[in-house]
Design an enzyme around this catalytic site. Structure first.
Site, PDB file in Angstrom:
ATOM      1  N   ASP A  12      -8.089   5.081   4.142  1.00  0.00           N
ATOM      2  CA  ASP A  12      -6.739   5.413   3.703  1.00  0.00           C
ATOM      3  C   ASP A  12      -6.631   4.952   2.246  1.00  0.00           C
ATOM      4  OD1 ASP A  12      -3.874   5.984   3.892  1.00  0.00           O
ATOM      5  OD2 ASP A  12      -3.623   3.812   3.953  1.00  0.00           O
ATOM      6  N   ASP A  14      -3.025   4.469   0.241  1.00  0.00           N
ATOM      7  CA  ASP A  14      -1.802   3.727  -0.096  1.00  0.00           C
ATOM      8  C   ASP A  14      -1.711   2.415   0.665  1.00  0.00           C
ATOM      9  OD1 ASP A  14      -0.446   5.504  -1.985  1.00  0.00           O
ATOM     10  OD2 ASP A  14      -0.381   6.907  -0.319  1.00  0.00           O
TER      11      ASP A  14
END
Length: 244
Positions: A12, A14
């Site tokens: 991922d 963020d």
């Protein structure tokens, strides 16, 4: 638990690779200060947004705080503020060491982010040396992505672009509960590295099904997953094949 053999890693972005969640919080609070009489953007609400698409997150904020605007108007306002803040974000603790280590040892790696391609480019504009090390970048508006996390679409597309390795040989790194669930829905192993505020919302010892829960990426030990070991001063030259 049998030690899994990991051959591919998916990340991922963020709040996991880059300190962007801080910016999302700041921008949302600015809007609430102006349009919702200073209502607080609390972590119980924020936790519901993490890992979702921009449209989904915007809808939740507009509806939760009864903002006097449409979802699109909210997105337009936030985009203007984010454009100034996102290029300033930096990698989080332990990120650069691990990504460079995996790249050096030719472990295939991909980013799977709910961000749109344009937002990804904005957020990474000052960190291109780091993101150039990834083999593939999957974004939330790529063809083939129908649903955001907790649906597994992003991770399944990343798996496909990595050459369709077996799911149980893929290791996902996530900070959001939605992301952990998306990885599990993709039948992959997952490392959960939550913000302390998210951890505080969970029951003590709650893992949400993650294989491991870490405070920061700096705590990750590659040997746990039969990946090449870090050297004492940094990555040392170890063949991944020899560790299989």
């Amino acid at each position: 638990m049998t030690t899994p053999l990991i051959t591919h890693c998916i990340f991922d972005m963020d709040g996991l690779l880059l300190d962007t969640e801080r910016v999302y919080t700041e921008v949302t609070q600015e809007i609430l200060d102006k349009y919702a009489n200073g209502a607080r953007f609390t972590w119980d609400i924020k936790s519901k947004l993490m890992g979702r698409t921009g449209d989904e997150s915007a809808r939740i904020v507009v509806e939760t705080y009864k903002l006097p605007m449409t979802v699109q108007e909210y997105l337009d306002i936030t985009a203007k503020i984010q454009h100034e803040k996102f290029p300033l974000v930096r990698p989080l603790d332990g990120v650069e060491r691990l990504i460079r280590h995996l790249h050096q040892h030719k472990i295939p790696i991909a980013v799977a982010t709910s961000s749109t391609r344009s937002k990804f480019e904005l957020k990474t504009s000052q960190n291109q040396d780091l993101f150039s090390l990834f083999d593939f970048i999957v974004c939330g508006d790529d063809d083939g992505i129908k649903y955001g996390k907790p649906s597994p679409d992003l991770f399944l597309l990343a798996q496909q672009r990595l050459g369709n390795p077996p799911s149980d040989q893929c290791l996902v790194f996530e900070d959001a509960v939605n992301g952990v669930q998306a990885a599990l829905n993709a039948k992959m192993h997952v490392i959960w590295i939550p913000d302390e505020n998210i951890l505080n919302l969970s029951e003590n010892g709650e893992t949400h099904g993650a294989t491991q829960v870490l405070k920061t990426m700096a705590d990750f030990d590659p040997l746990t997953f039969k990946l090449p070991a870090f050297g004492p001063q940094g990555p040392e030259t170890i063949s991944h094949d020899n560790l299989a």
